[in-house]
Write an enzyme that holds these catalytic residues in place. Structure first.
Site, PDB file in Angstrom:
ATOM      1  N   ARG A   1       0.631  -1.289  -0.056  1.00 57.13           N
ATOM      2  CA  ARG A   1       0.063   0.034   0.077  1.00 57.13           C
ATOM      3  C   ARG A   1       0.937   1.253   0.136  1.00 57.13           C
ATOM      4  NH1 ARG A   1      -2.632  -4.144   1.911  1.00 57.13           N
ATOM      5  NH2 ARG A   1      -0.681  -4.547   2.886  1.00 57.13           N
ATOM      6  N   THR A   2       1.873   1.371   0.798  1.00 54.06           N
ATOM      7  CA  THR A   2       2.555   2.463   1.056  1.00 54.06           C
ATOM      8  C   THR A   2       3.120   3.015  -0.234  1.00 54.06           C
ATOM      9  OG1 THR A   2       2.898   2.048   3.438  1.00 54.06           O
ATOM     10  CG2 THR A   2       4.261   3.835   2.452  1.00 54.06           C
TER      11      THR A   2
ATOM     12  N   LYS B   1      25.687  -4.846  -2.629  1.00 53.82           N
ATOM     13  CA  LYS B   1      27.147  -5.290  -2.891  1.00 53.82           C
ATOM     14  C   LYS B   1      27.970  -4.684  -1.574  1.00 53.82           C
ATOM     15  CE  LYS B   1      26.567  -4.350  -7.677  1.00 53.82           C
ATOM     16  NZ  LYS B   1      27.083  -3.377  -8.674  1.00 53.82           N
TER      17      LYS B   1
ATOM     18  N   ARG C   1      11.557   3.580   2.873  1.00 50.79           N
ATOM     19  CA  ARG C   1      11.306   2.783   3.923  1.00 50.79           C
ATOM     20  C   ARG C   1      12.444   1.924   4.006  1.00 50.79           C
ATOM     21  NH1 ARG C   1       6.055  -1.334   4.224  1.00 50.79           N
ATOM     22  NH2 ARG C   1       5.437   0.853   4.892  1.00 50.79           N
TER      23      ARG C   1
ATOM     24  N   HIS D   1       5.822   5.657  11.290  1.00 45.31           N
ATOM     25  CA  HIS D   1       5.160   5.949   9.900  1.00 45.31           C
ATOM     26  C   HIS D   1       4.338   7.017   9.697  1.00 45.31           C
ATOM     27  CE1 HIS D   1       3.969   4.133   6.105  1.00 45.31           C
ATOM     28  NE2 HIS D   1       3.672   2.879   6.631  1.00 45.31           N
TER      29      HIS D   1
HETATM   30  C1  NCD Z   1       2.522  -1.500   8.188  1.00 45.21           C
HETATM   31  C2  NCD Z   1       4.101  -1.206   8.188  1.00 45.21           C
HETATM   32  O1  NCD Z   1       4.879  -1.473   7.353  1.00 45.21           O
HETATM   33  O2  NCD Z   1       4.490  -0.604   9.229  1.00 45.21           O
HETATM   34  N1  NCD Z   1       2.074  -1.458   7.022  1.00 45.21           N
HETATM   35  C3  NCD Z   1       1.752  -0.597   6.320  1.00 45.21           C
HETATM   36  O3  NCD Z   1       2.630   0.348   5.773  1.00 45.21           O
HETATM   37  N2  NCD Z   1       0.535  -0.137   6.113  1.00 45.21           N
HETATM   38  C4  NCD Z   1       2.259  -2.704   9.131  1.00 45.21           C
HETATM   39  C5  NCD Z   1       2.688  -3.850   9.127  1.00 45.21           C
HETATM   40  O4  NCD Z   1       3.664  -4.213   8.554  1.00 45.21           O
HETATM   41  O5  NCD Z   1       2.166  -4.923   9.706  1.00 45.21           O
END
Ligand code: NCD
Length: 315
Positions: free
Chosen positions: A56-57, A86, A107, A142
């Site tokens: 989703r993100t 590497k 991320r 997040h």
């Molecule tokens: C979450 C995350 O990656 O922190 N998912 C998200 O981005 N909506 C939650 C998870 O991984 O459980």
């Protein structure tokens, strides 16, 4: 269009938002639901650098950039498909990649990765905003997720204050939970009930933050205790990949589940949220209840991320 006060700023922690700014983000997201496309990111390129799995993100950031007329470069598994594999240092890859675009959506598994990236670039005189798209675990955050979470609460429950919020699952490792709680403290009168196996209790720093910001906390291990009184239940996955010892995961797995019987005891106007992915912590039948808001919540990711991109990058 005048530049916004967030112009050029990185979005690192959910504390970066205040109640007034959140209201503005929510209003812009409402507008993006009505008018999904424009050209505010014309001639801007956004880099999606994902060191951990995401559905989703990443997709919602990408959809948002496309709809706003920008371009993007994406790597979905930077651990394998970049020079990181590497042995290149994180700092070197960020330094190099920053040259290819106007902002980085990041991320990473380290709690401070987004901050480290921003500070390192700034120390080199490079002013490119970093969007934390979920970094870390126990002290992770997040912030764009907490933006869409509070947008969902605001638009579905009708207020952001004086709420009873039950958080179930894995407050120890959940970065969405930390960001959610930080924002709960920006509004008056919120009460947080944490329900989890004892081993997965929230960090003491969060309790201390709550006390400083007038948040009331209770902690328990049984969803039944609070279910009938809450306005919001925010369920989360027990994060298997963040356990150092697999036996510990086996001990707690499946211990915090929202069954259909429990969900049916919720108030009519209450909502059931989840950042997704759901593994087995919510019965599938719960989806049929009007209170199940998690897909609508996930849909809110695109308009909220558009609002953030517009404020940070729009000229
Ligand atoms: C979450 C995350 O990656 O922190 N998912 C998200 O981005 N909506 C939650 C998870 O991984 O459980």
């Amino acid at each position: 269009m005048a530049k916004h006060r967030l112009y050029g700023q990185s979005i690192i922690w959910s504390q970066d938002f205040d109640a007034e700014l959140l209201e503005e983000i929510f209003d812009r997201a409402d507008n993006y639901k009505k008018y999904p496309r424009n050209e505010v990111l014309k001639e801007k390129r956004v880099i999606m650098l994902f060191h951990e799995e995401s559905t989703r993100t990443r997709f919602s950031f990408e959809a948002a950039v496309d709809d706003l007329g920008g371009t993007r470069i994406s790597t979905e598994d930077a651990k394998r498909f970049s020079s990181f594999a590497k042995g290149e240092s994180f700092e070197h890859s960020i330094r190099v990649i920053s040259n290819y675009g106007d902002a980085i959506v990041l991320r990473h598994s380290d709690d401070d990765a987004a901050m480290v990236a921003r500070d390192m670039l700034q120390s080199e005189g490079i002013w490119k905003p970093i969007f934390n798209a979920g970094c870390g675990g126990q002290k992770g955050q997040h912030p764009s997720q907490s933006g869409l979470d509070w947008y969902t609460i605001s638009r579905e429950v009708g207020r952001t204050h004086d709420l009873n919020i039950l958080i179930g699952g894995d407050p120890k490792h959940g970065r969405t939970i930390r960001s959610l709680i930080y924002l709960a403290g920006k509004y008056p009168g919120n009460r947080i009930h944490l329900v989890n196996p004892l081993e997965l209790s929230v960090g003491r720093d969060m309790l201390a933050y709550g006390h400083r910001h007038g948040l009331e906390f209770t902690q328990g291990t049984d969803l039944r205790e609070y279910i009938a009184d809450v306005d919001v239940i925010y369920m989360t996955r027990i994060q298997k990949e963040r356990f150092e010892n697999p036996d510990e995961y086996e001990r707690v797995k499946g211990s915090c589940r929202l069954t259909i019987e429990l969900a049916q005891r919720m108030k009519p106007g209450a909502i059931i949220m989840h950042p997704l992915p759901i593994v087995d912590e919510i019965d599938t039948e719960v989806e049929r209840l009007p209170q199940a808001a998690y897909f609508r919540q996930s849909d809110n990711g695109v308009p909220i991320r558009k609002a953030l991109l517009e404020m940070v990058l729009g000229e």
